[in-house]
Motif scaffolding. Structure first.
Motif, PDB file in Angstrom:
ATOM      1  N   UNK A   3      -9.393   1.435  -6.729  1.00 52.53           N
ATOM      2  CA  UNK A   3      -8.714   1.907  -7.934  1.00 52.53           C
ATOM      3  C   UNK A   3      -7.633   0.918  -8.340  1.00 52.53           C
ATOM      4  N   UNK A   4      -7.433   0.793  -9.646  1.00 54.35           N
ATOM      5  CA  UNK A   4      -6.432  -0.099 -10.195  1.00 54.35           C
ATOM      6  C   UNK A   4      -5.534   0.667 -11.166  1.00 54.35           C
ATOM      7  N   UNK A   5      -4.335   0.169 -11.350  1.00 55.84           N
ATOM      8  CA  UNK A   5      -3.416   0.714 -12.343  1.00 55.84           C
ATOM      9  C   UNK A   5      -3.386  -0.265 -13.512  1.00 55.84           C
ATOM     10  N   UNK A  32       5.979 -13.304  -6.766  1.00 58.05           N
ATOM     11  CA  UNK A  32       6.365 -12.447  -5.644  1.00 58.05           C
ATOM     12  C   UNK A  32       5.155 -11.874  -4.921  1.00 58.05           C
ATOM     13  N   UNK A  33       4.156 -11.448  -5.657  1.00 59.90           N
ATOM     14  CA  UNK A  33       3.002 -10.845  -4.998  1.00 59.90           C
ATOM     15  C   UNK A  33       2.110 -11.896  -4.356  1.00 59.90           C
ATOM     16  N   UNK A  34       2.223 -13.153  -4.785  1.00 56.17           N
ATOM     17  CA  UNK A  34       1.437 -14.197  -4.131  1.00 56.17           C
ATOM     18  C   UNK A  34       2.009 -14.533  -2.757  1.00 56.17           C
ATOM     19  N   UNK A  35       3.253 -14.135  -2.505  1.00 56.64           N
ATOM     20  CA  UNK A  35       3.898 -14.364  -1.205  1.00 56.64           C
ATOM     21  C   UNK A  35       3.599 -13.239  -0.228  1.00 56.64           C
ATOM     22  N   UNK A  36       2.640 -12.406  -0.538  1.00 63.15           N
ATOM     23  CA  UNK A  36       2.215 -11.297   0.329  1.00 63.15           C
ATOM     24  C   UNK A  36       3.332 -10.276   0.587  1.00 63.15           C
ATOM     25  N   UNK A  37       4.170 -10.057  -0.415  1.00 65.84           N
ATOM     26  CA  UNK A  37       5.211  -9.041  -0.289  1.00 65.84           C
ATOM     27  C   UNK A  37       4.560  -7.671  -0.382  1.00 65.84           C
ATOM     28  N   UNK A  38       5.011  -6.739   0.418  1.00 65.10           N
ATOM     29  CA  UNK A  38       4.390  -5.418   0.402  1.00 65.10           C
ATOM     30  C   UNK A  38       5.213  -4.383  -0.348  1.00 65.10           C
ATOM     31  N   UNK A  39       6.319  -4.778  -0.981  1.00 65.46           N
ATOM     32  CA  UNK A  39       7.148  -3.812  -1.684  1.00 65.46           C
ATOM     33  C   UNK A  39       6.862  -3.775  -3.181  1.00 65.46           C
ATOM     34  N   UNK A  41       3.868  -3.722  -6.446  1.00 68.07           N
ATOM     35  CA  UNK A  41       2.473  -3.602  -6.841  1.00 68.07           C
ATOM     36  C   UNK A  41       1.919  -5.006  -6.961  1.00 68.07           C
ATOM     37  N   UNK A  42       0.739  -5.228  -6.462  1.00 67.72           N
ATOM     38  CA  UNK A  42       0.139  -6.547  -6.594  1.00 67.72           C
ATOM     39  C   UNK A  42      -0.462  -6.676  -7.983  1.00 67.72           C
ATOM     40  N   UNK A  43       0.007  -7.670  -8.731  1.00 70.84           N
ATOM     41  CA  UNK A  43      -0.517  -7.935 -10.058  1.00 70.84           C
ATOM     42  C   UNK A  43      -1.812  -8.723  -9.907  1.00 70.84           C
ATOM     43  N   UNK A  44      -2.905  -8.129 -10.344  1.00 70.76           N
ATOM     44  CA  UNK A  44      -4.224  -8.727 -10.197  1.00 70.76           C
ATOM     45  C   UNK A  44      -4.552  -9.643 -11.368  1.00 70.76           C
ATOM     46  N   UNK A  45      -4.218  -9.202 -12.583  1.00 70.38           N
ATOM     47  CA  UNK A  45      -4.577  -9.977 -13.762  1.00 70.38           C
ATOM     48  C   UNK A  45      -3.631  -9.662 -14.912  1.00 70.38           C
ATOM     49  N   UNK A  52      -2.062  -6.719 -27.997  1.00 70.64           N
ATOM     50  CA  UNK A  52      -1.569  -6.096 -26.771  1.00 70.64           C
ATOM     51  C   UNK A  52      -1.467  -7.093 -25.627  1.00 70.64           C
ATOM     52  N   UNK A  53      -0.693  -6.678 -24.618  1.00 73.63           N
ATOM     53  CA  UNK A  53      -0.687  -7.335 -23.319  1.00 73.63           C
ATOM     54  C   UNK A  53      -1.175  -6.286 -22.322  1.00 73.63           C
ATOM     55  N   UNK A  54      -2.039  -6.697 -21.415  1.00 78.07           N
ATOM     56  CA  UNK A  54      -2.599  -5.803 -20.416  1.00 78.07           C
ATOM     57  C   UNK A  54      -2.282  -6.350 -19.037  1.00 78.07           C
ATOM     58  N   UNK A  55      -1.740  -5.508 -18.172  1.00 78.13           N
ATOM     59  CA  UNK A  55      -1.460  -5.885 -16.795  1.00 78.13           C
ATOM     60  C   UNK A  55      -2.323  -5.023 -15.889  1.00 78.13           C
ATOM     61  N   UNK A  56      -3.020  -5.661 -14.963  1.00 77.80           N
ATOM     62  CA  UNK A  56      -3.895  -4.956 -14.031  1.00 77.80           C
ATOM     63  C   UNK A  56      -3.273  -5.081 -12.639  1.00 77.80           C
ATOM     64  N   UNK A  57      -2.957  -3.940 -12.032  1.00 76.12           N
ATOM     65  CA  UNK A  57      -2.303  -3.890 -10.729  1.00 76.12           C
ATOM     66  C   UNK A  57      -3.194  -3.188  -9.716  1.00 76.12           C
ATOM     67  N   UNK A  58      -3.004  -3.525  -8.434  1.00 77.81           N
ATOM     68  CA  UNK A  58      -3.523  -2.661  -7.380  1.00 77.81           C
ATOM     69  C   UNK A  58      -2.803  -1.333  -7.517  1.00 77.81           C
TER      70      UNK A  58
END
Length: 93
Positions: A3-5, A32-39, A41-45, A52-58
């Motif tokens: 699932x993605x947000x 930040x998410x490329x540094x494997x931070x776990x705090x 949401x990982x931005x996928x795209x 519009x602007x669309x952000x796809x997150x884990x």
């Protein structure tokens, strides 16, 4: 199934400086998410078209905006007033 947000940001009626701020937030989130931070949401795209602007997150975790700012809304004279306080991650920018 994974699932993605999805976050949609309408570009209509946004100032150029607001759009630049949003793009900067995307850049910071990718770094930040490329540094494997776990705090965060990982931005996928990130997808942008003329409307519009669309952000796809884990799905799961915290958003960068929530780490940068603490926002509290209250009603005053039938209007919503927002109080914005800089968060601890804002100081690192």
């Amino acid at each position: 199934d994974k699932e993605y947000a999805l976050k949609q940001i309408c570009k209509r009626n946004k100032s150029e400086s607001t759009l630049l701020d949003l793009k900067k937030e995307v850049e910071i989130n990718f770094e930040l998410t490329s540094e494997k931070q776990n705090y965060l949401l990982k931005l996928i795209d990130f997808i942008e078209d003329s409307y519009d602007m669309w952000l796809v997150f884990d799905k799961g975790g915290n958003s960068l905006g929530n780490l940068l700012f603490k926002i509290k809304g209250e009603f005053y004279n039938n209007e919503r007033i927002y109080f914005i306080k800089k968060g601890r991650f804002y100081q690192h920018l």
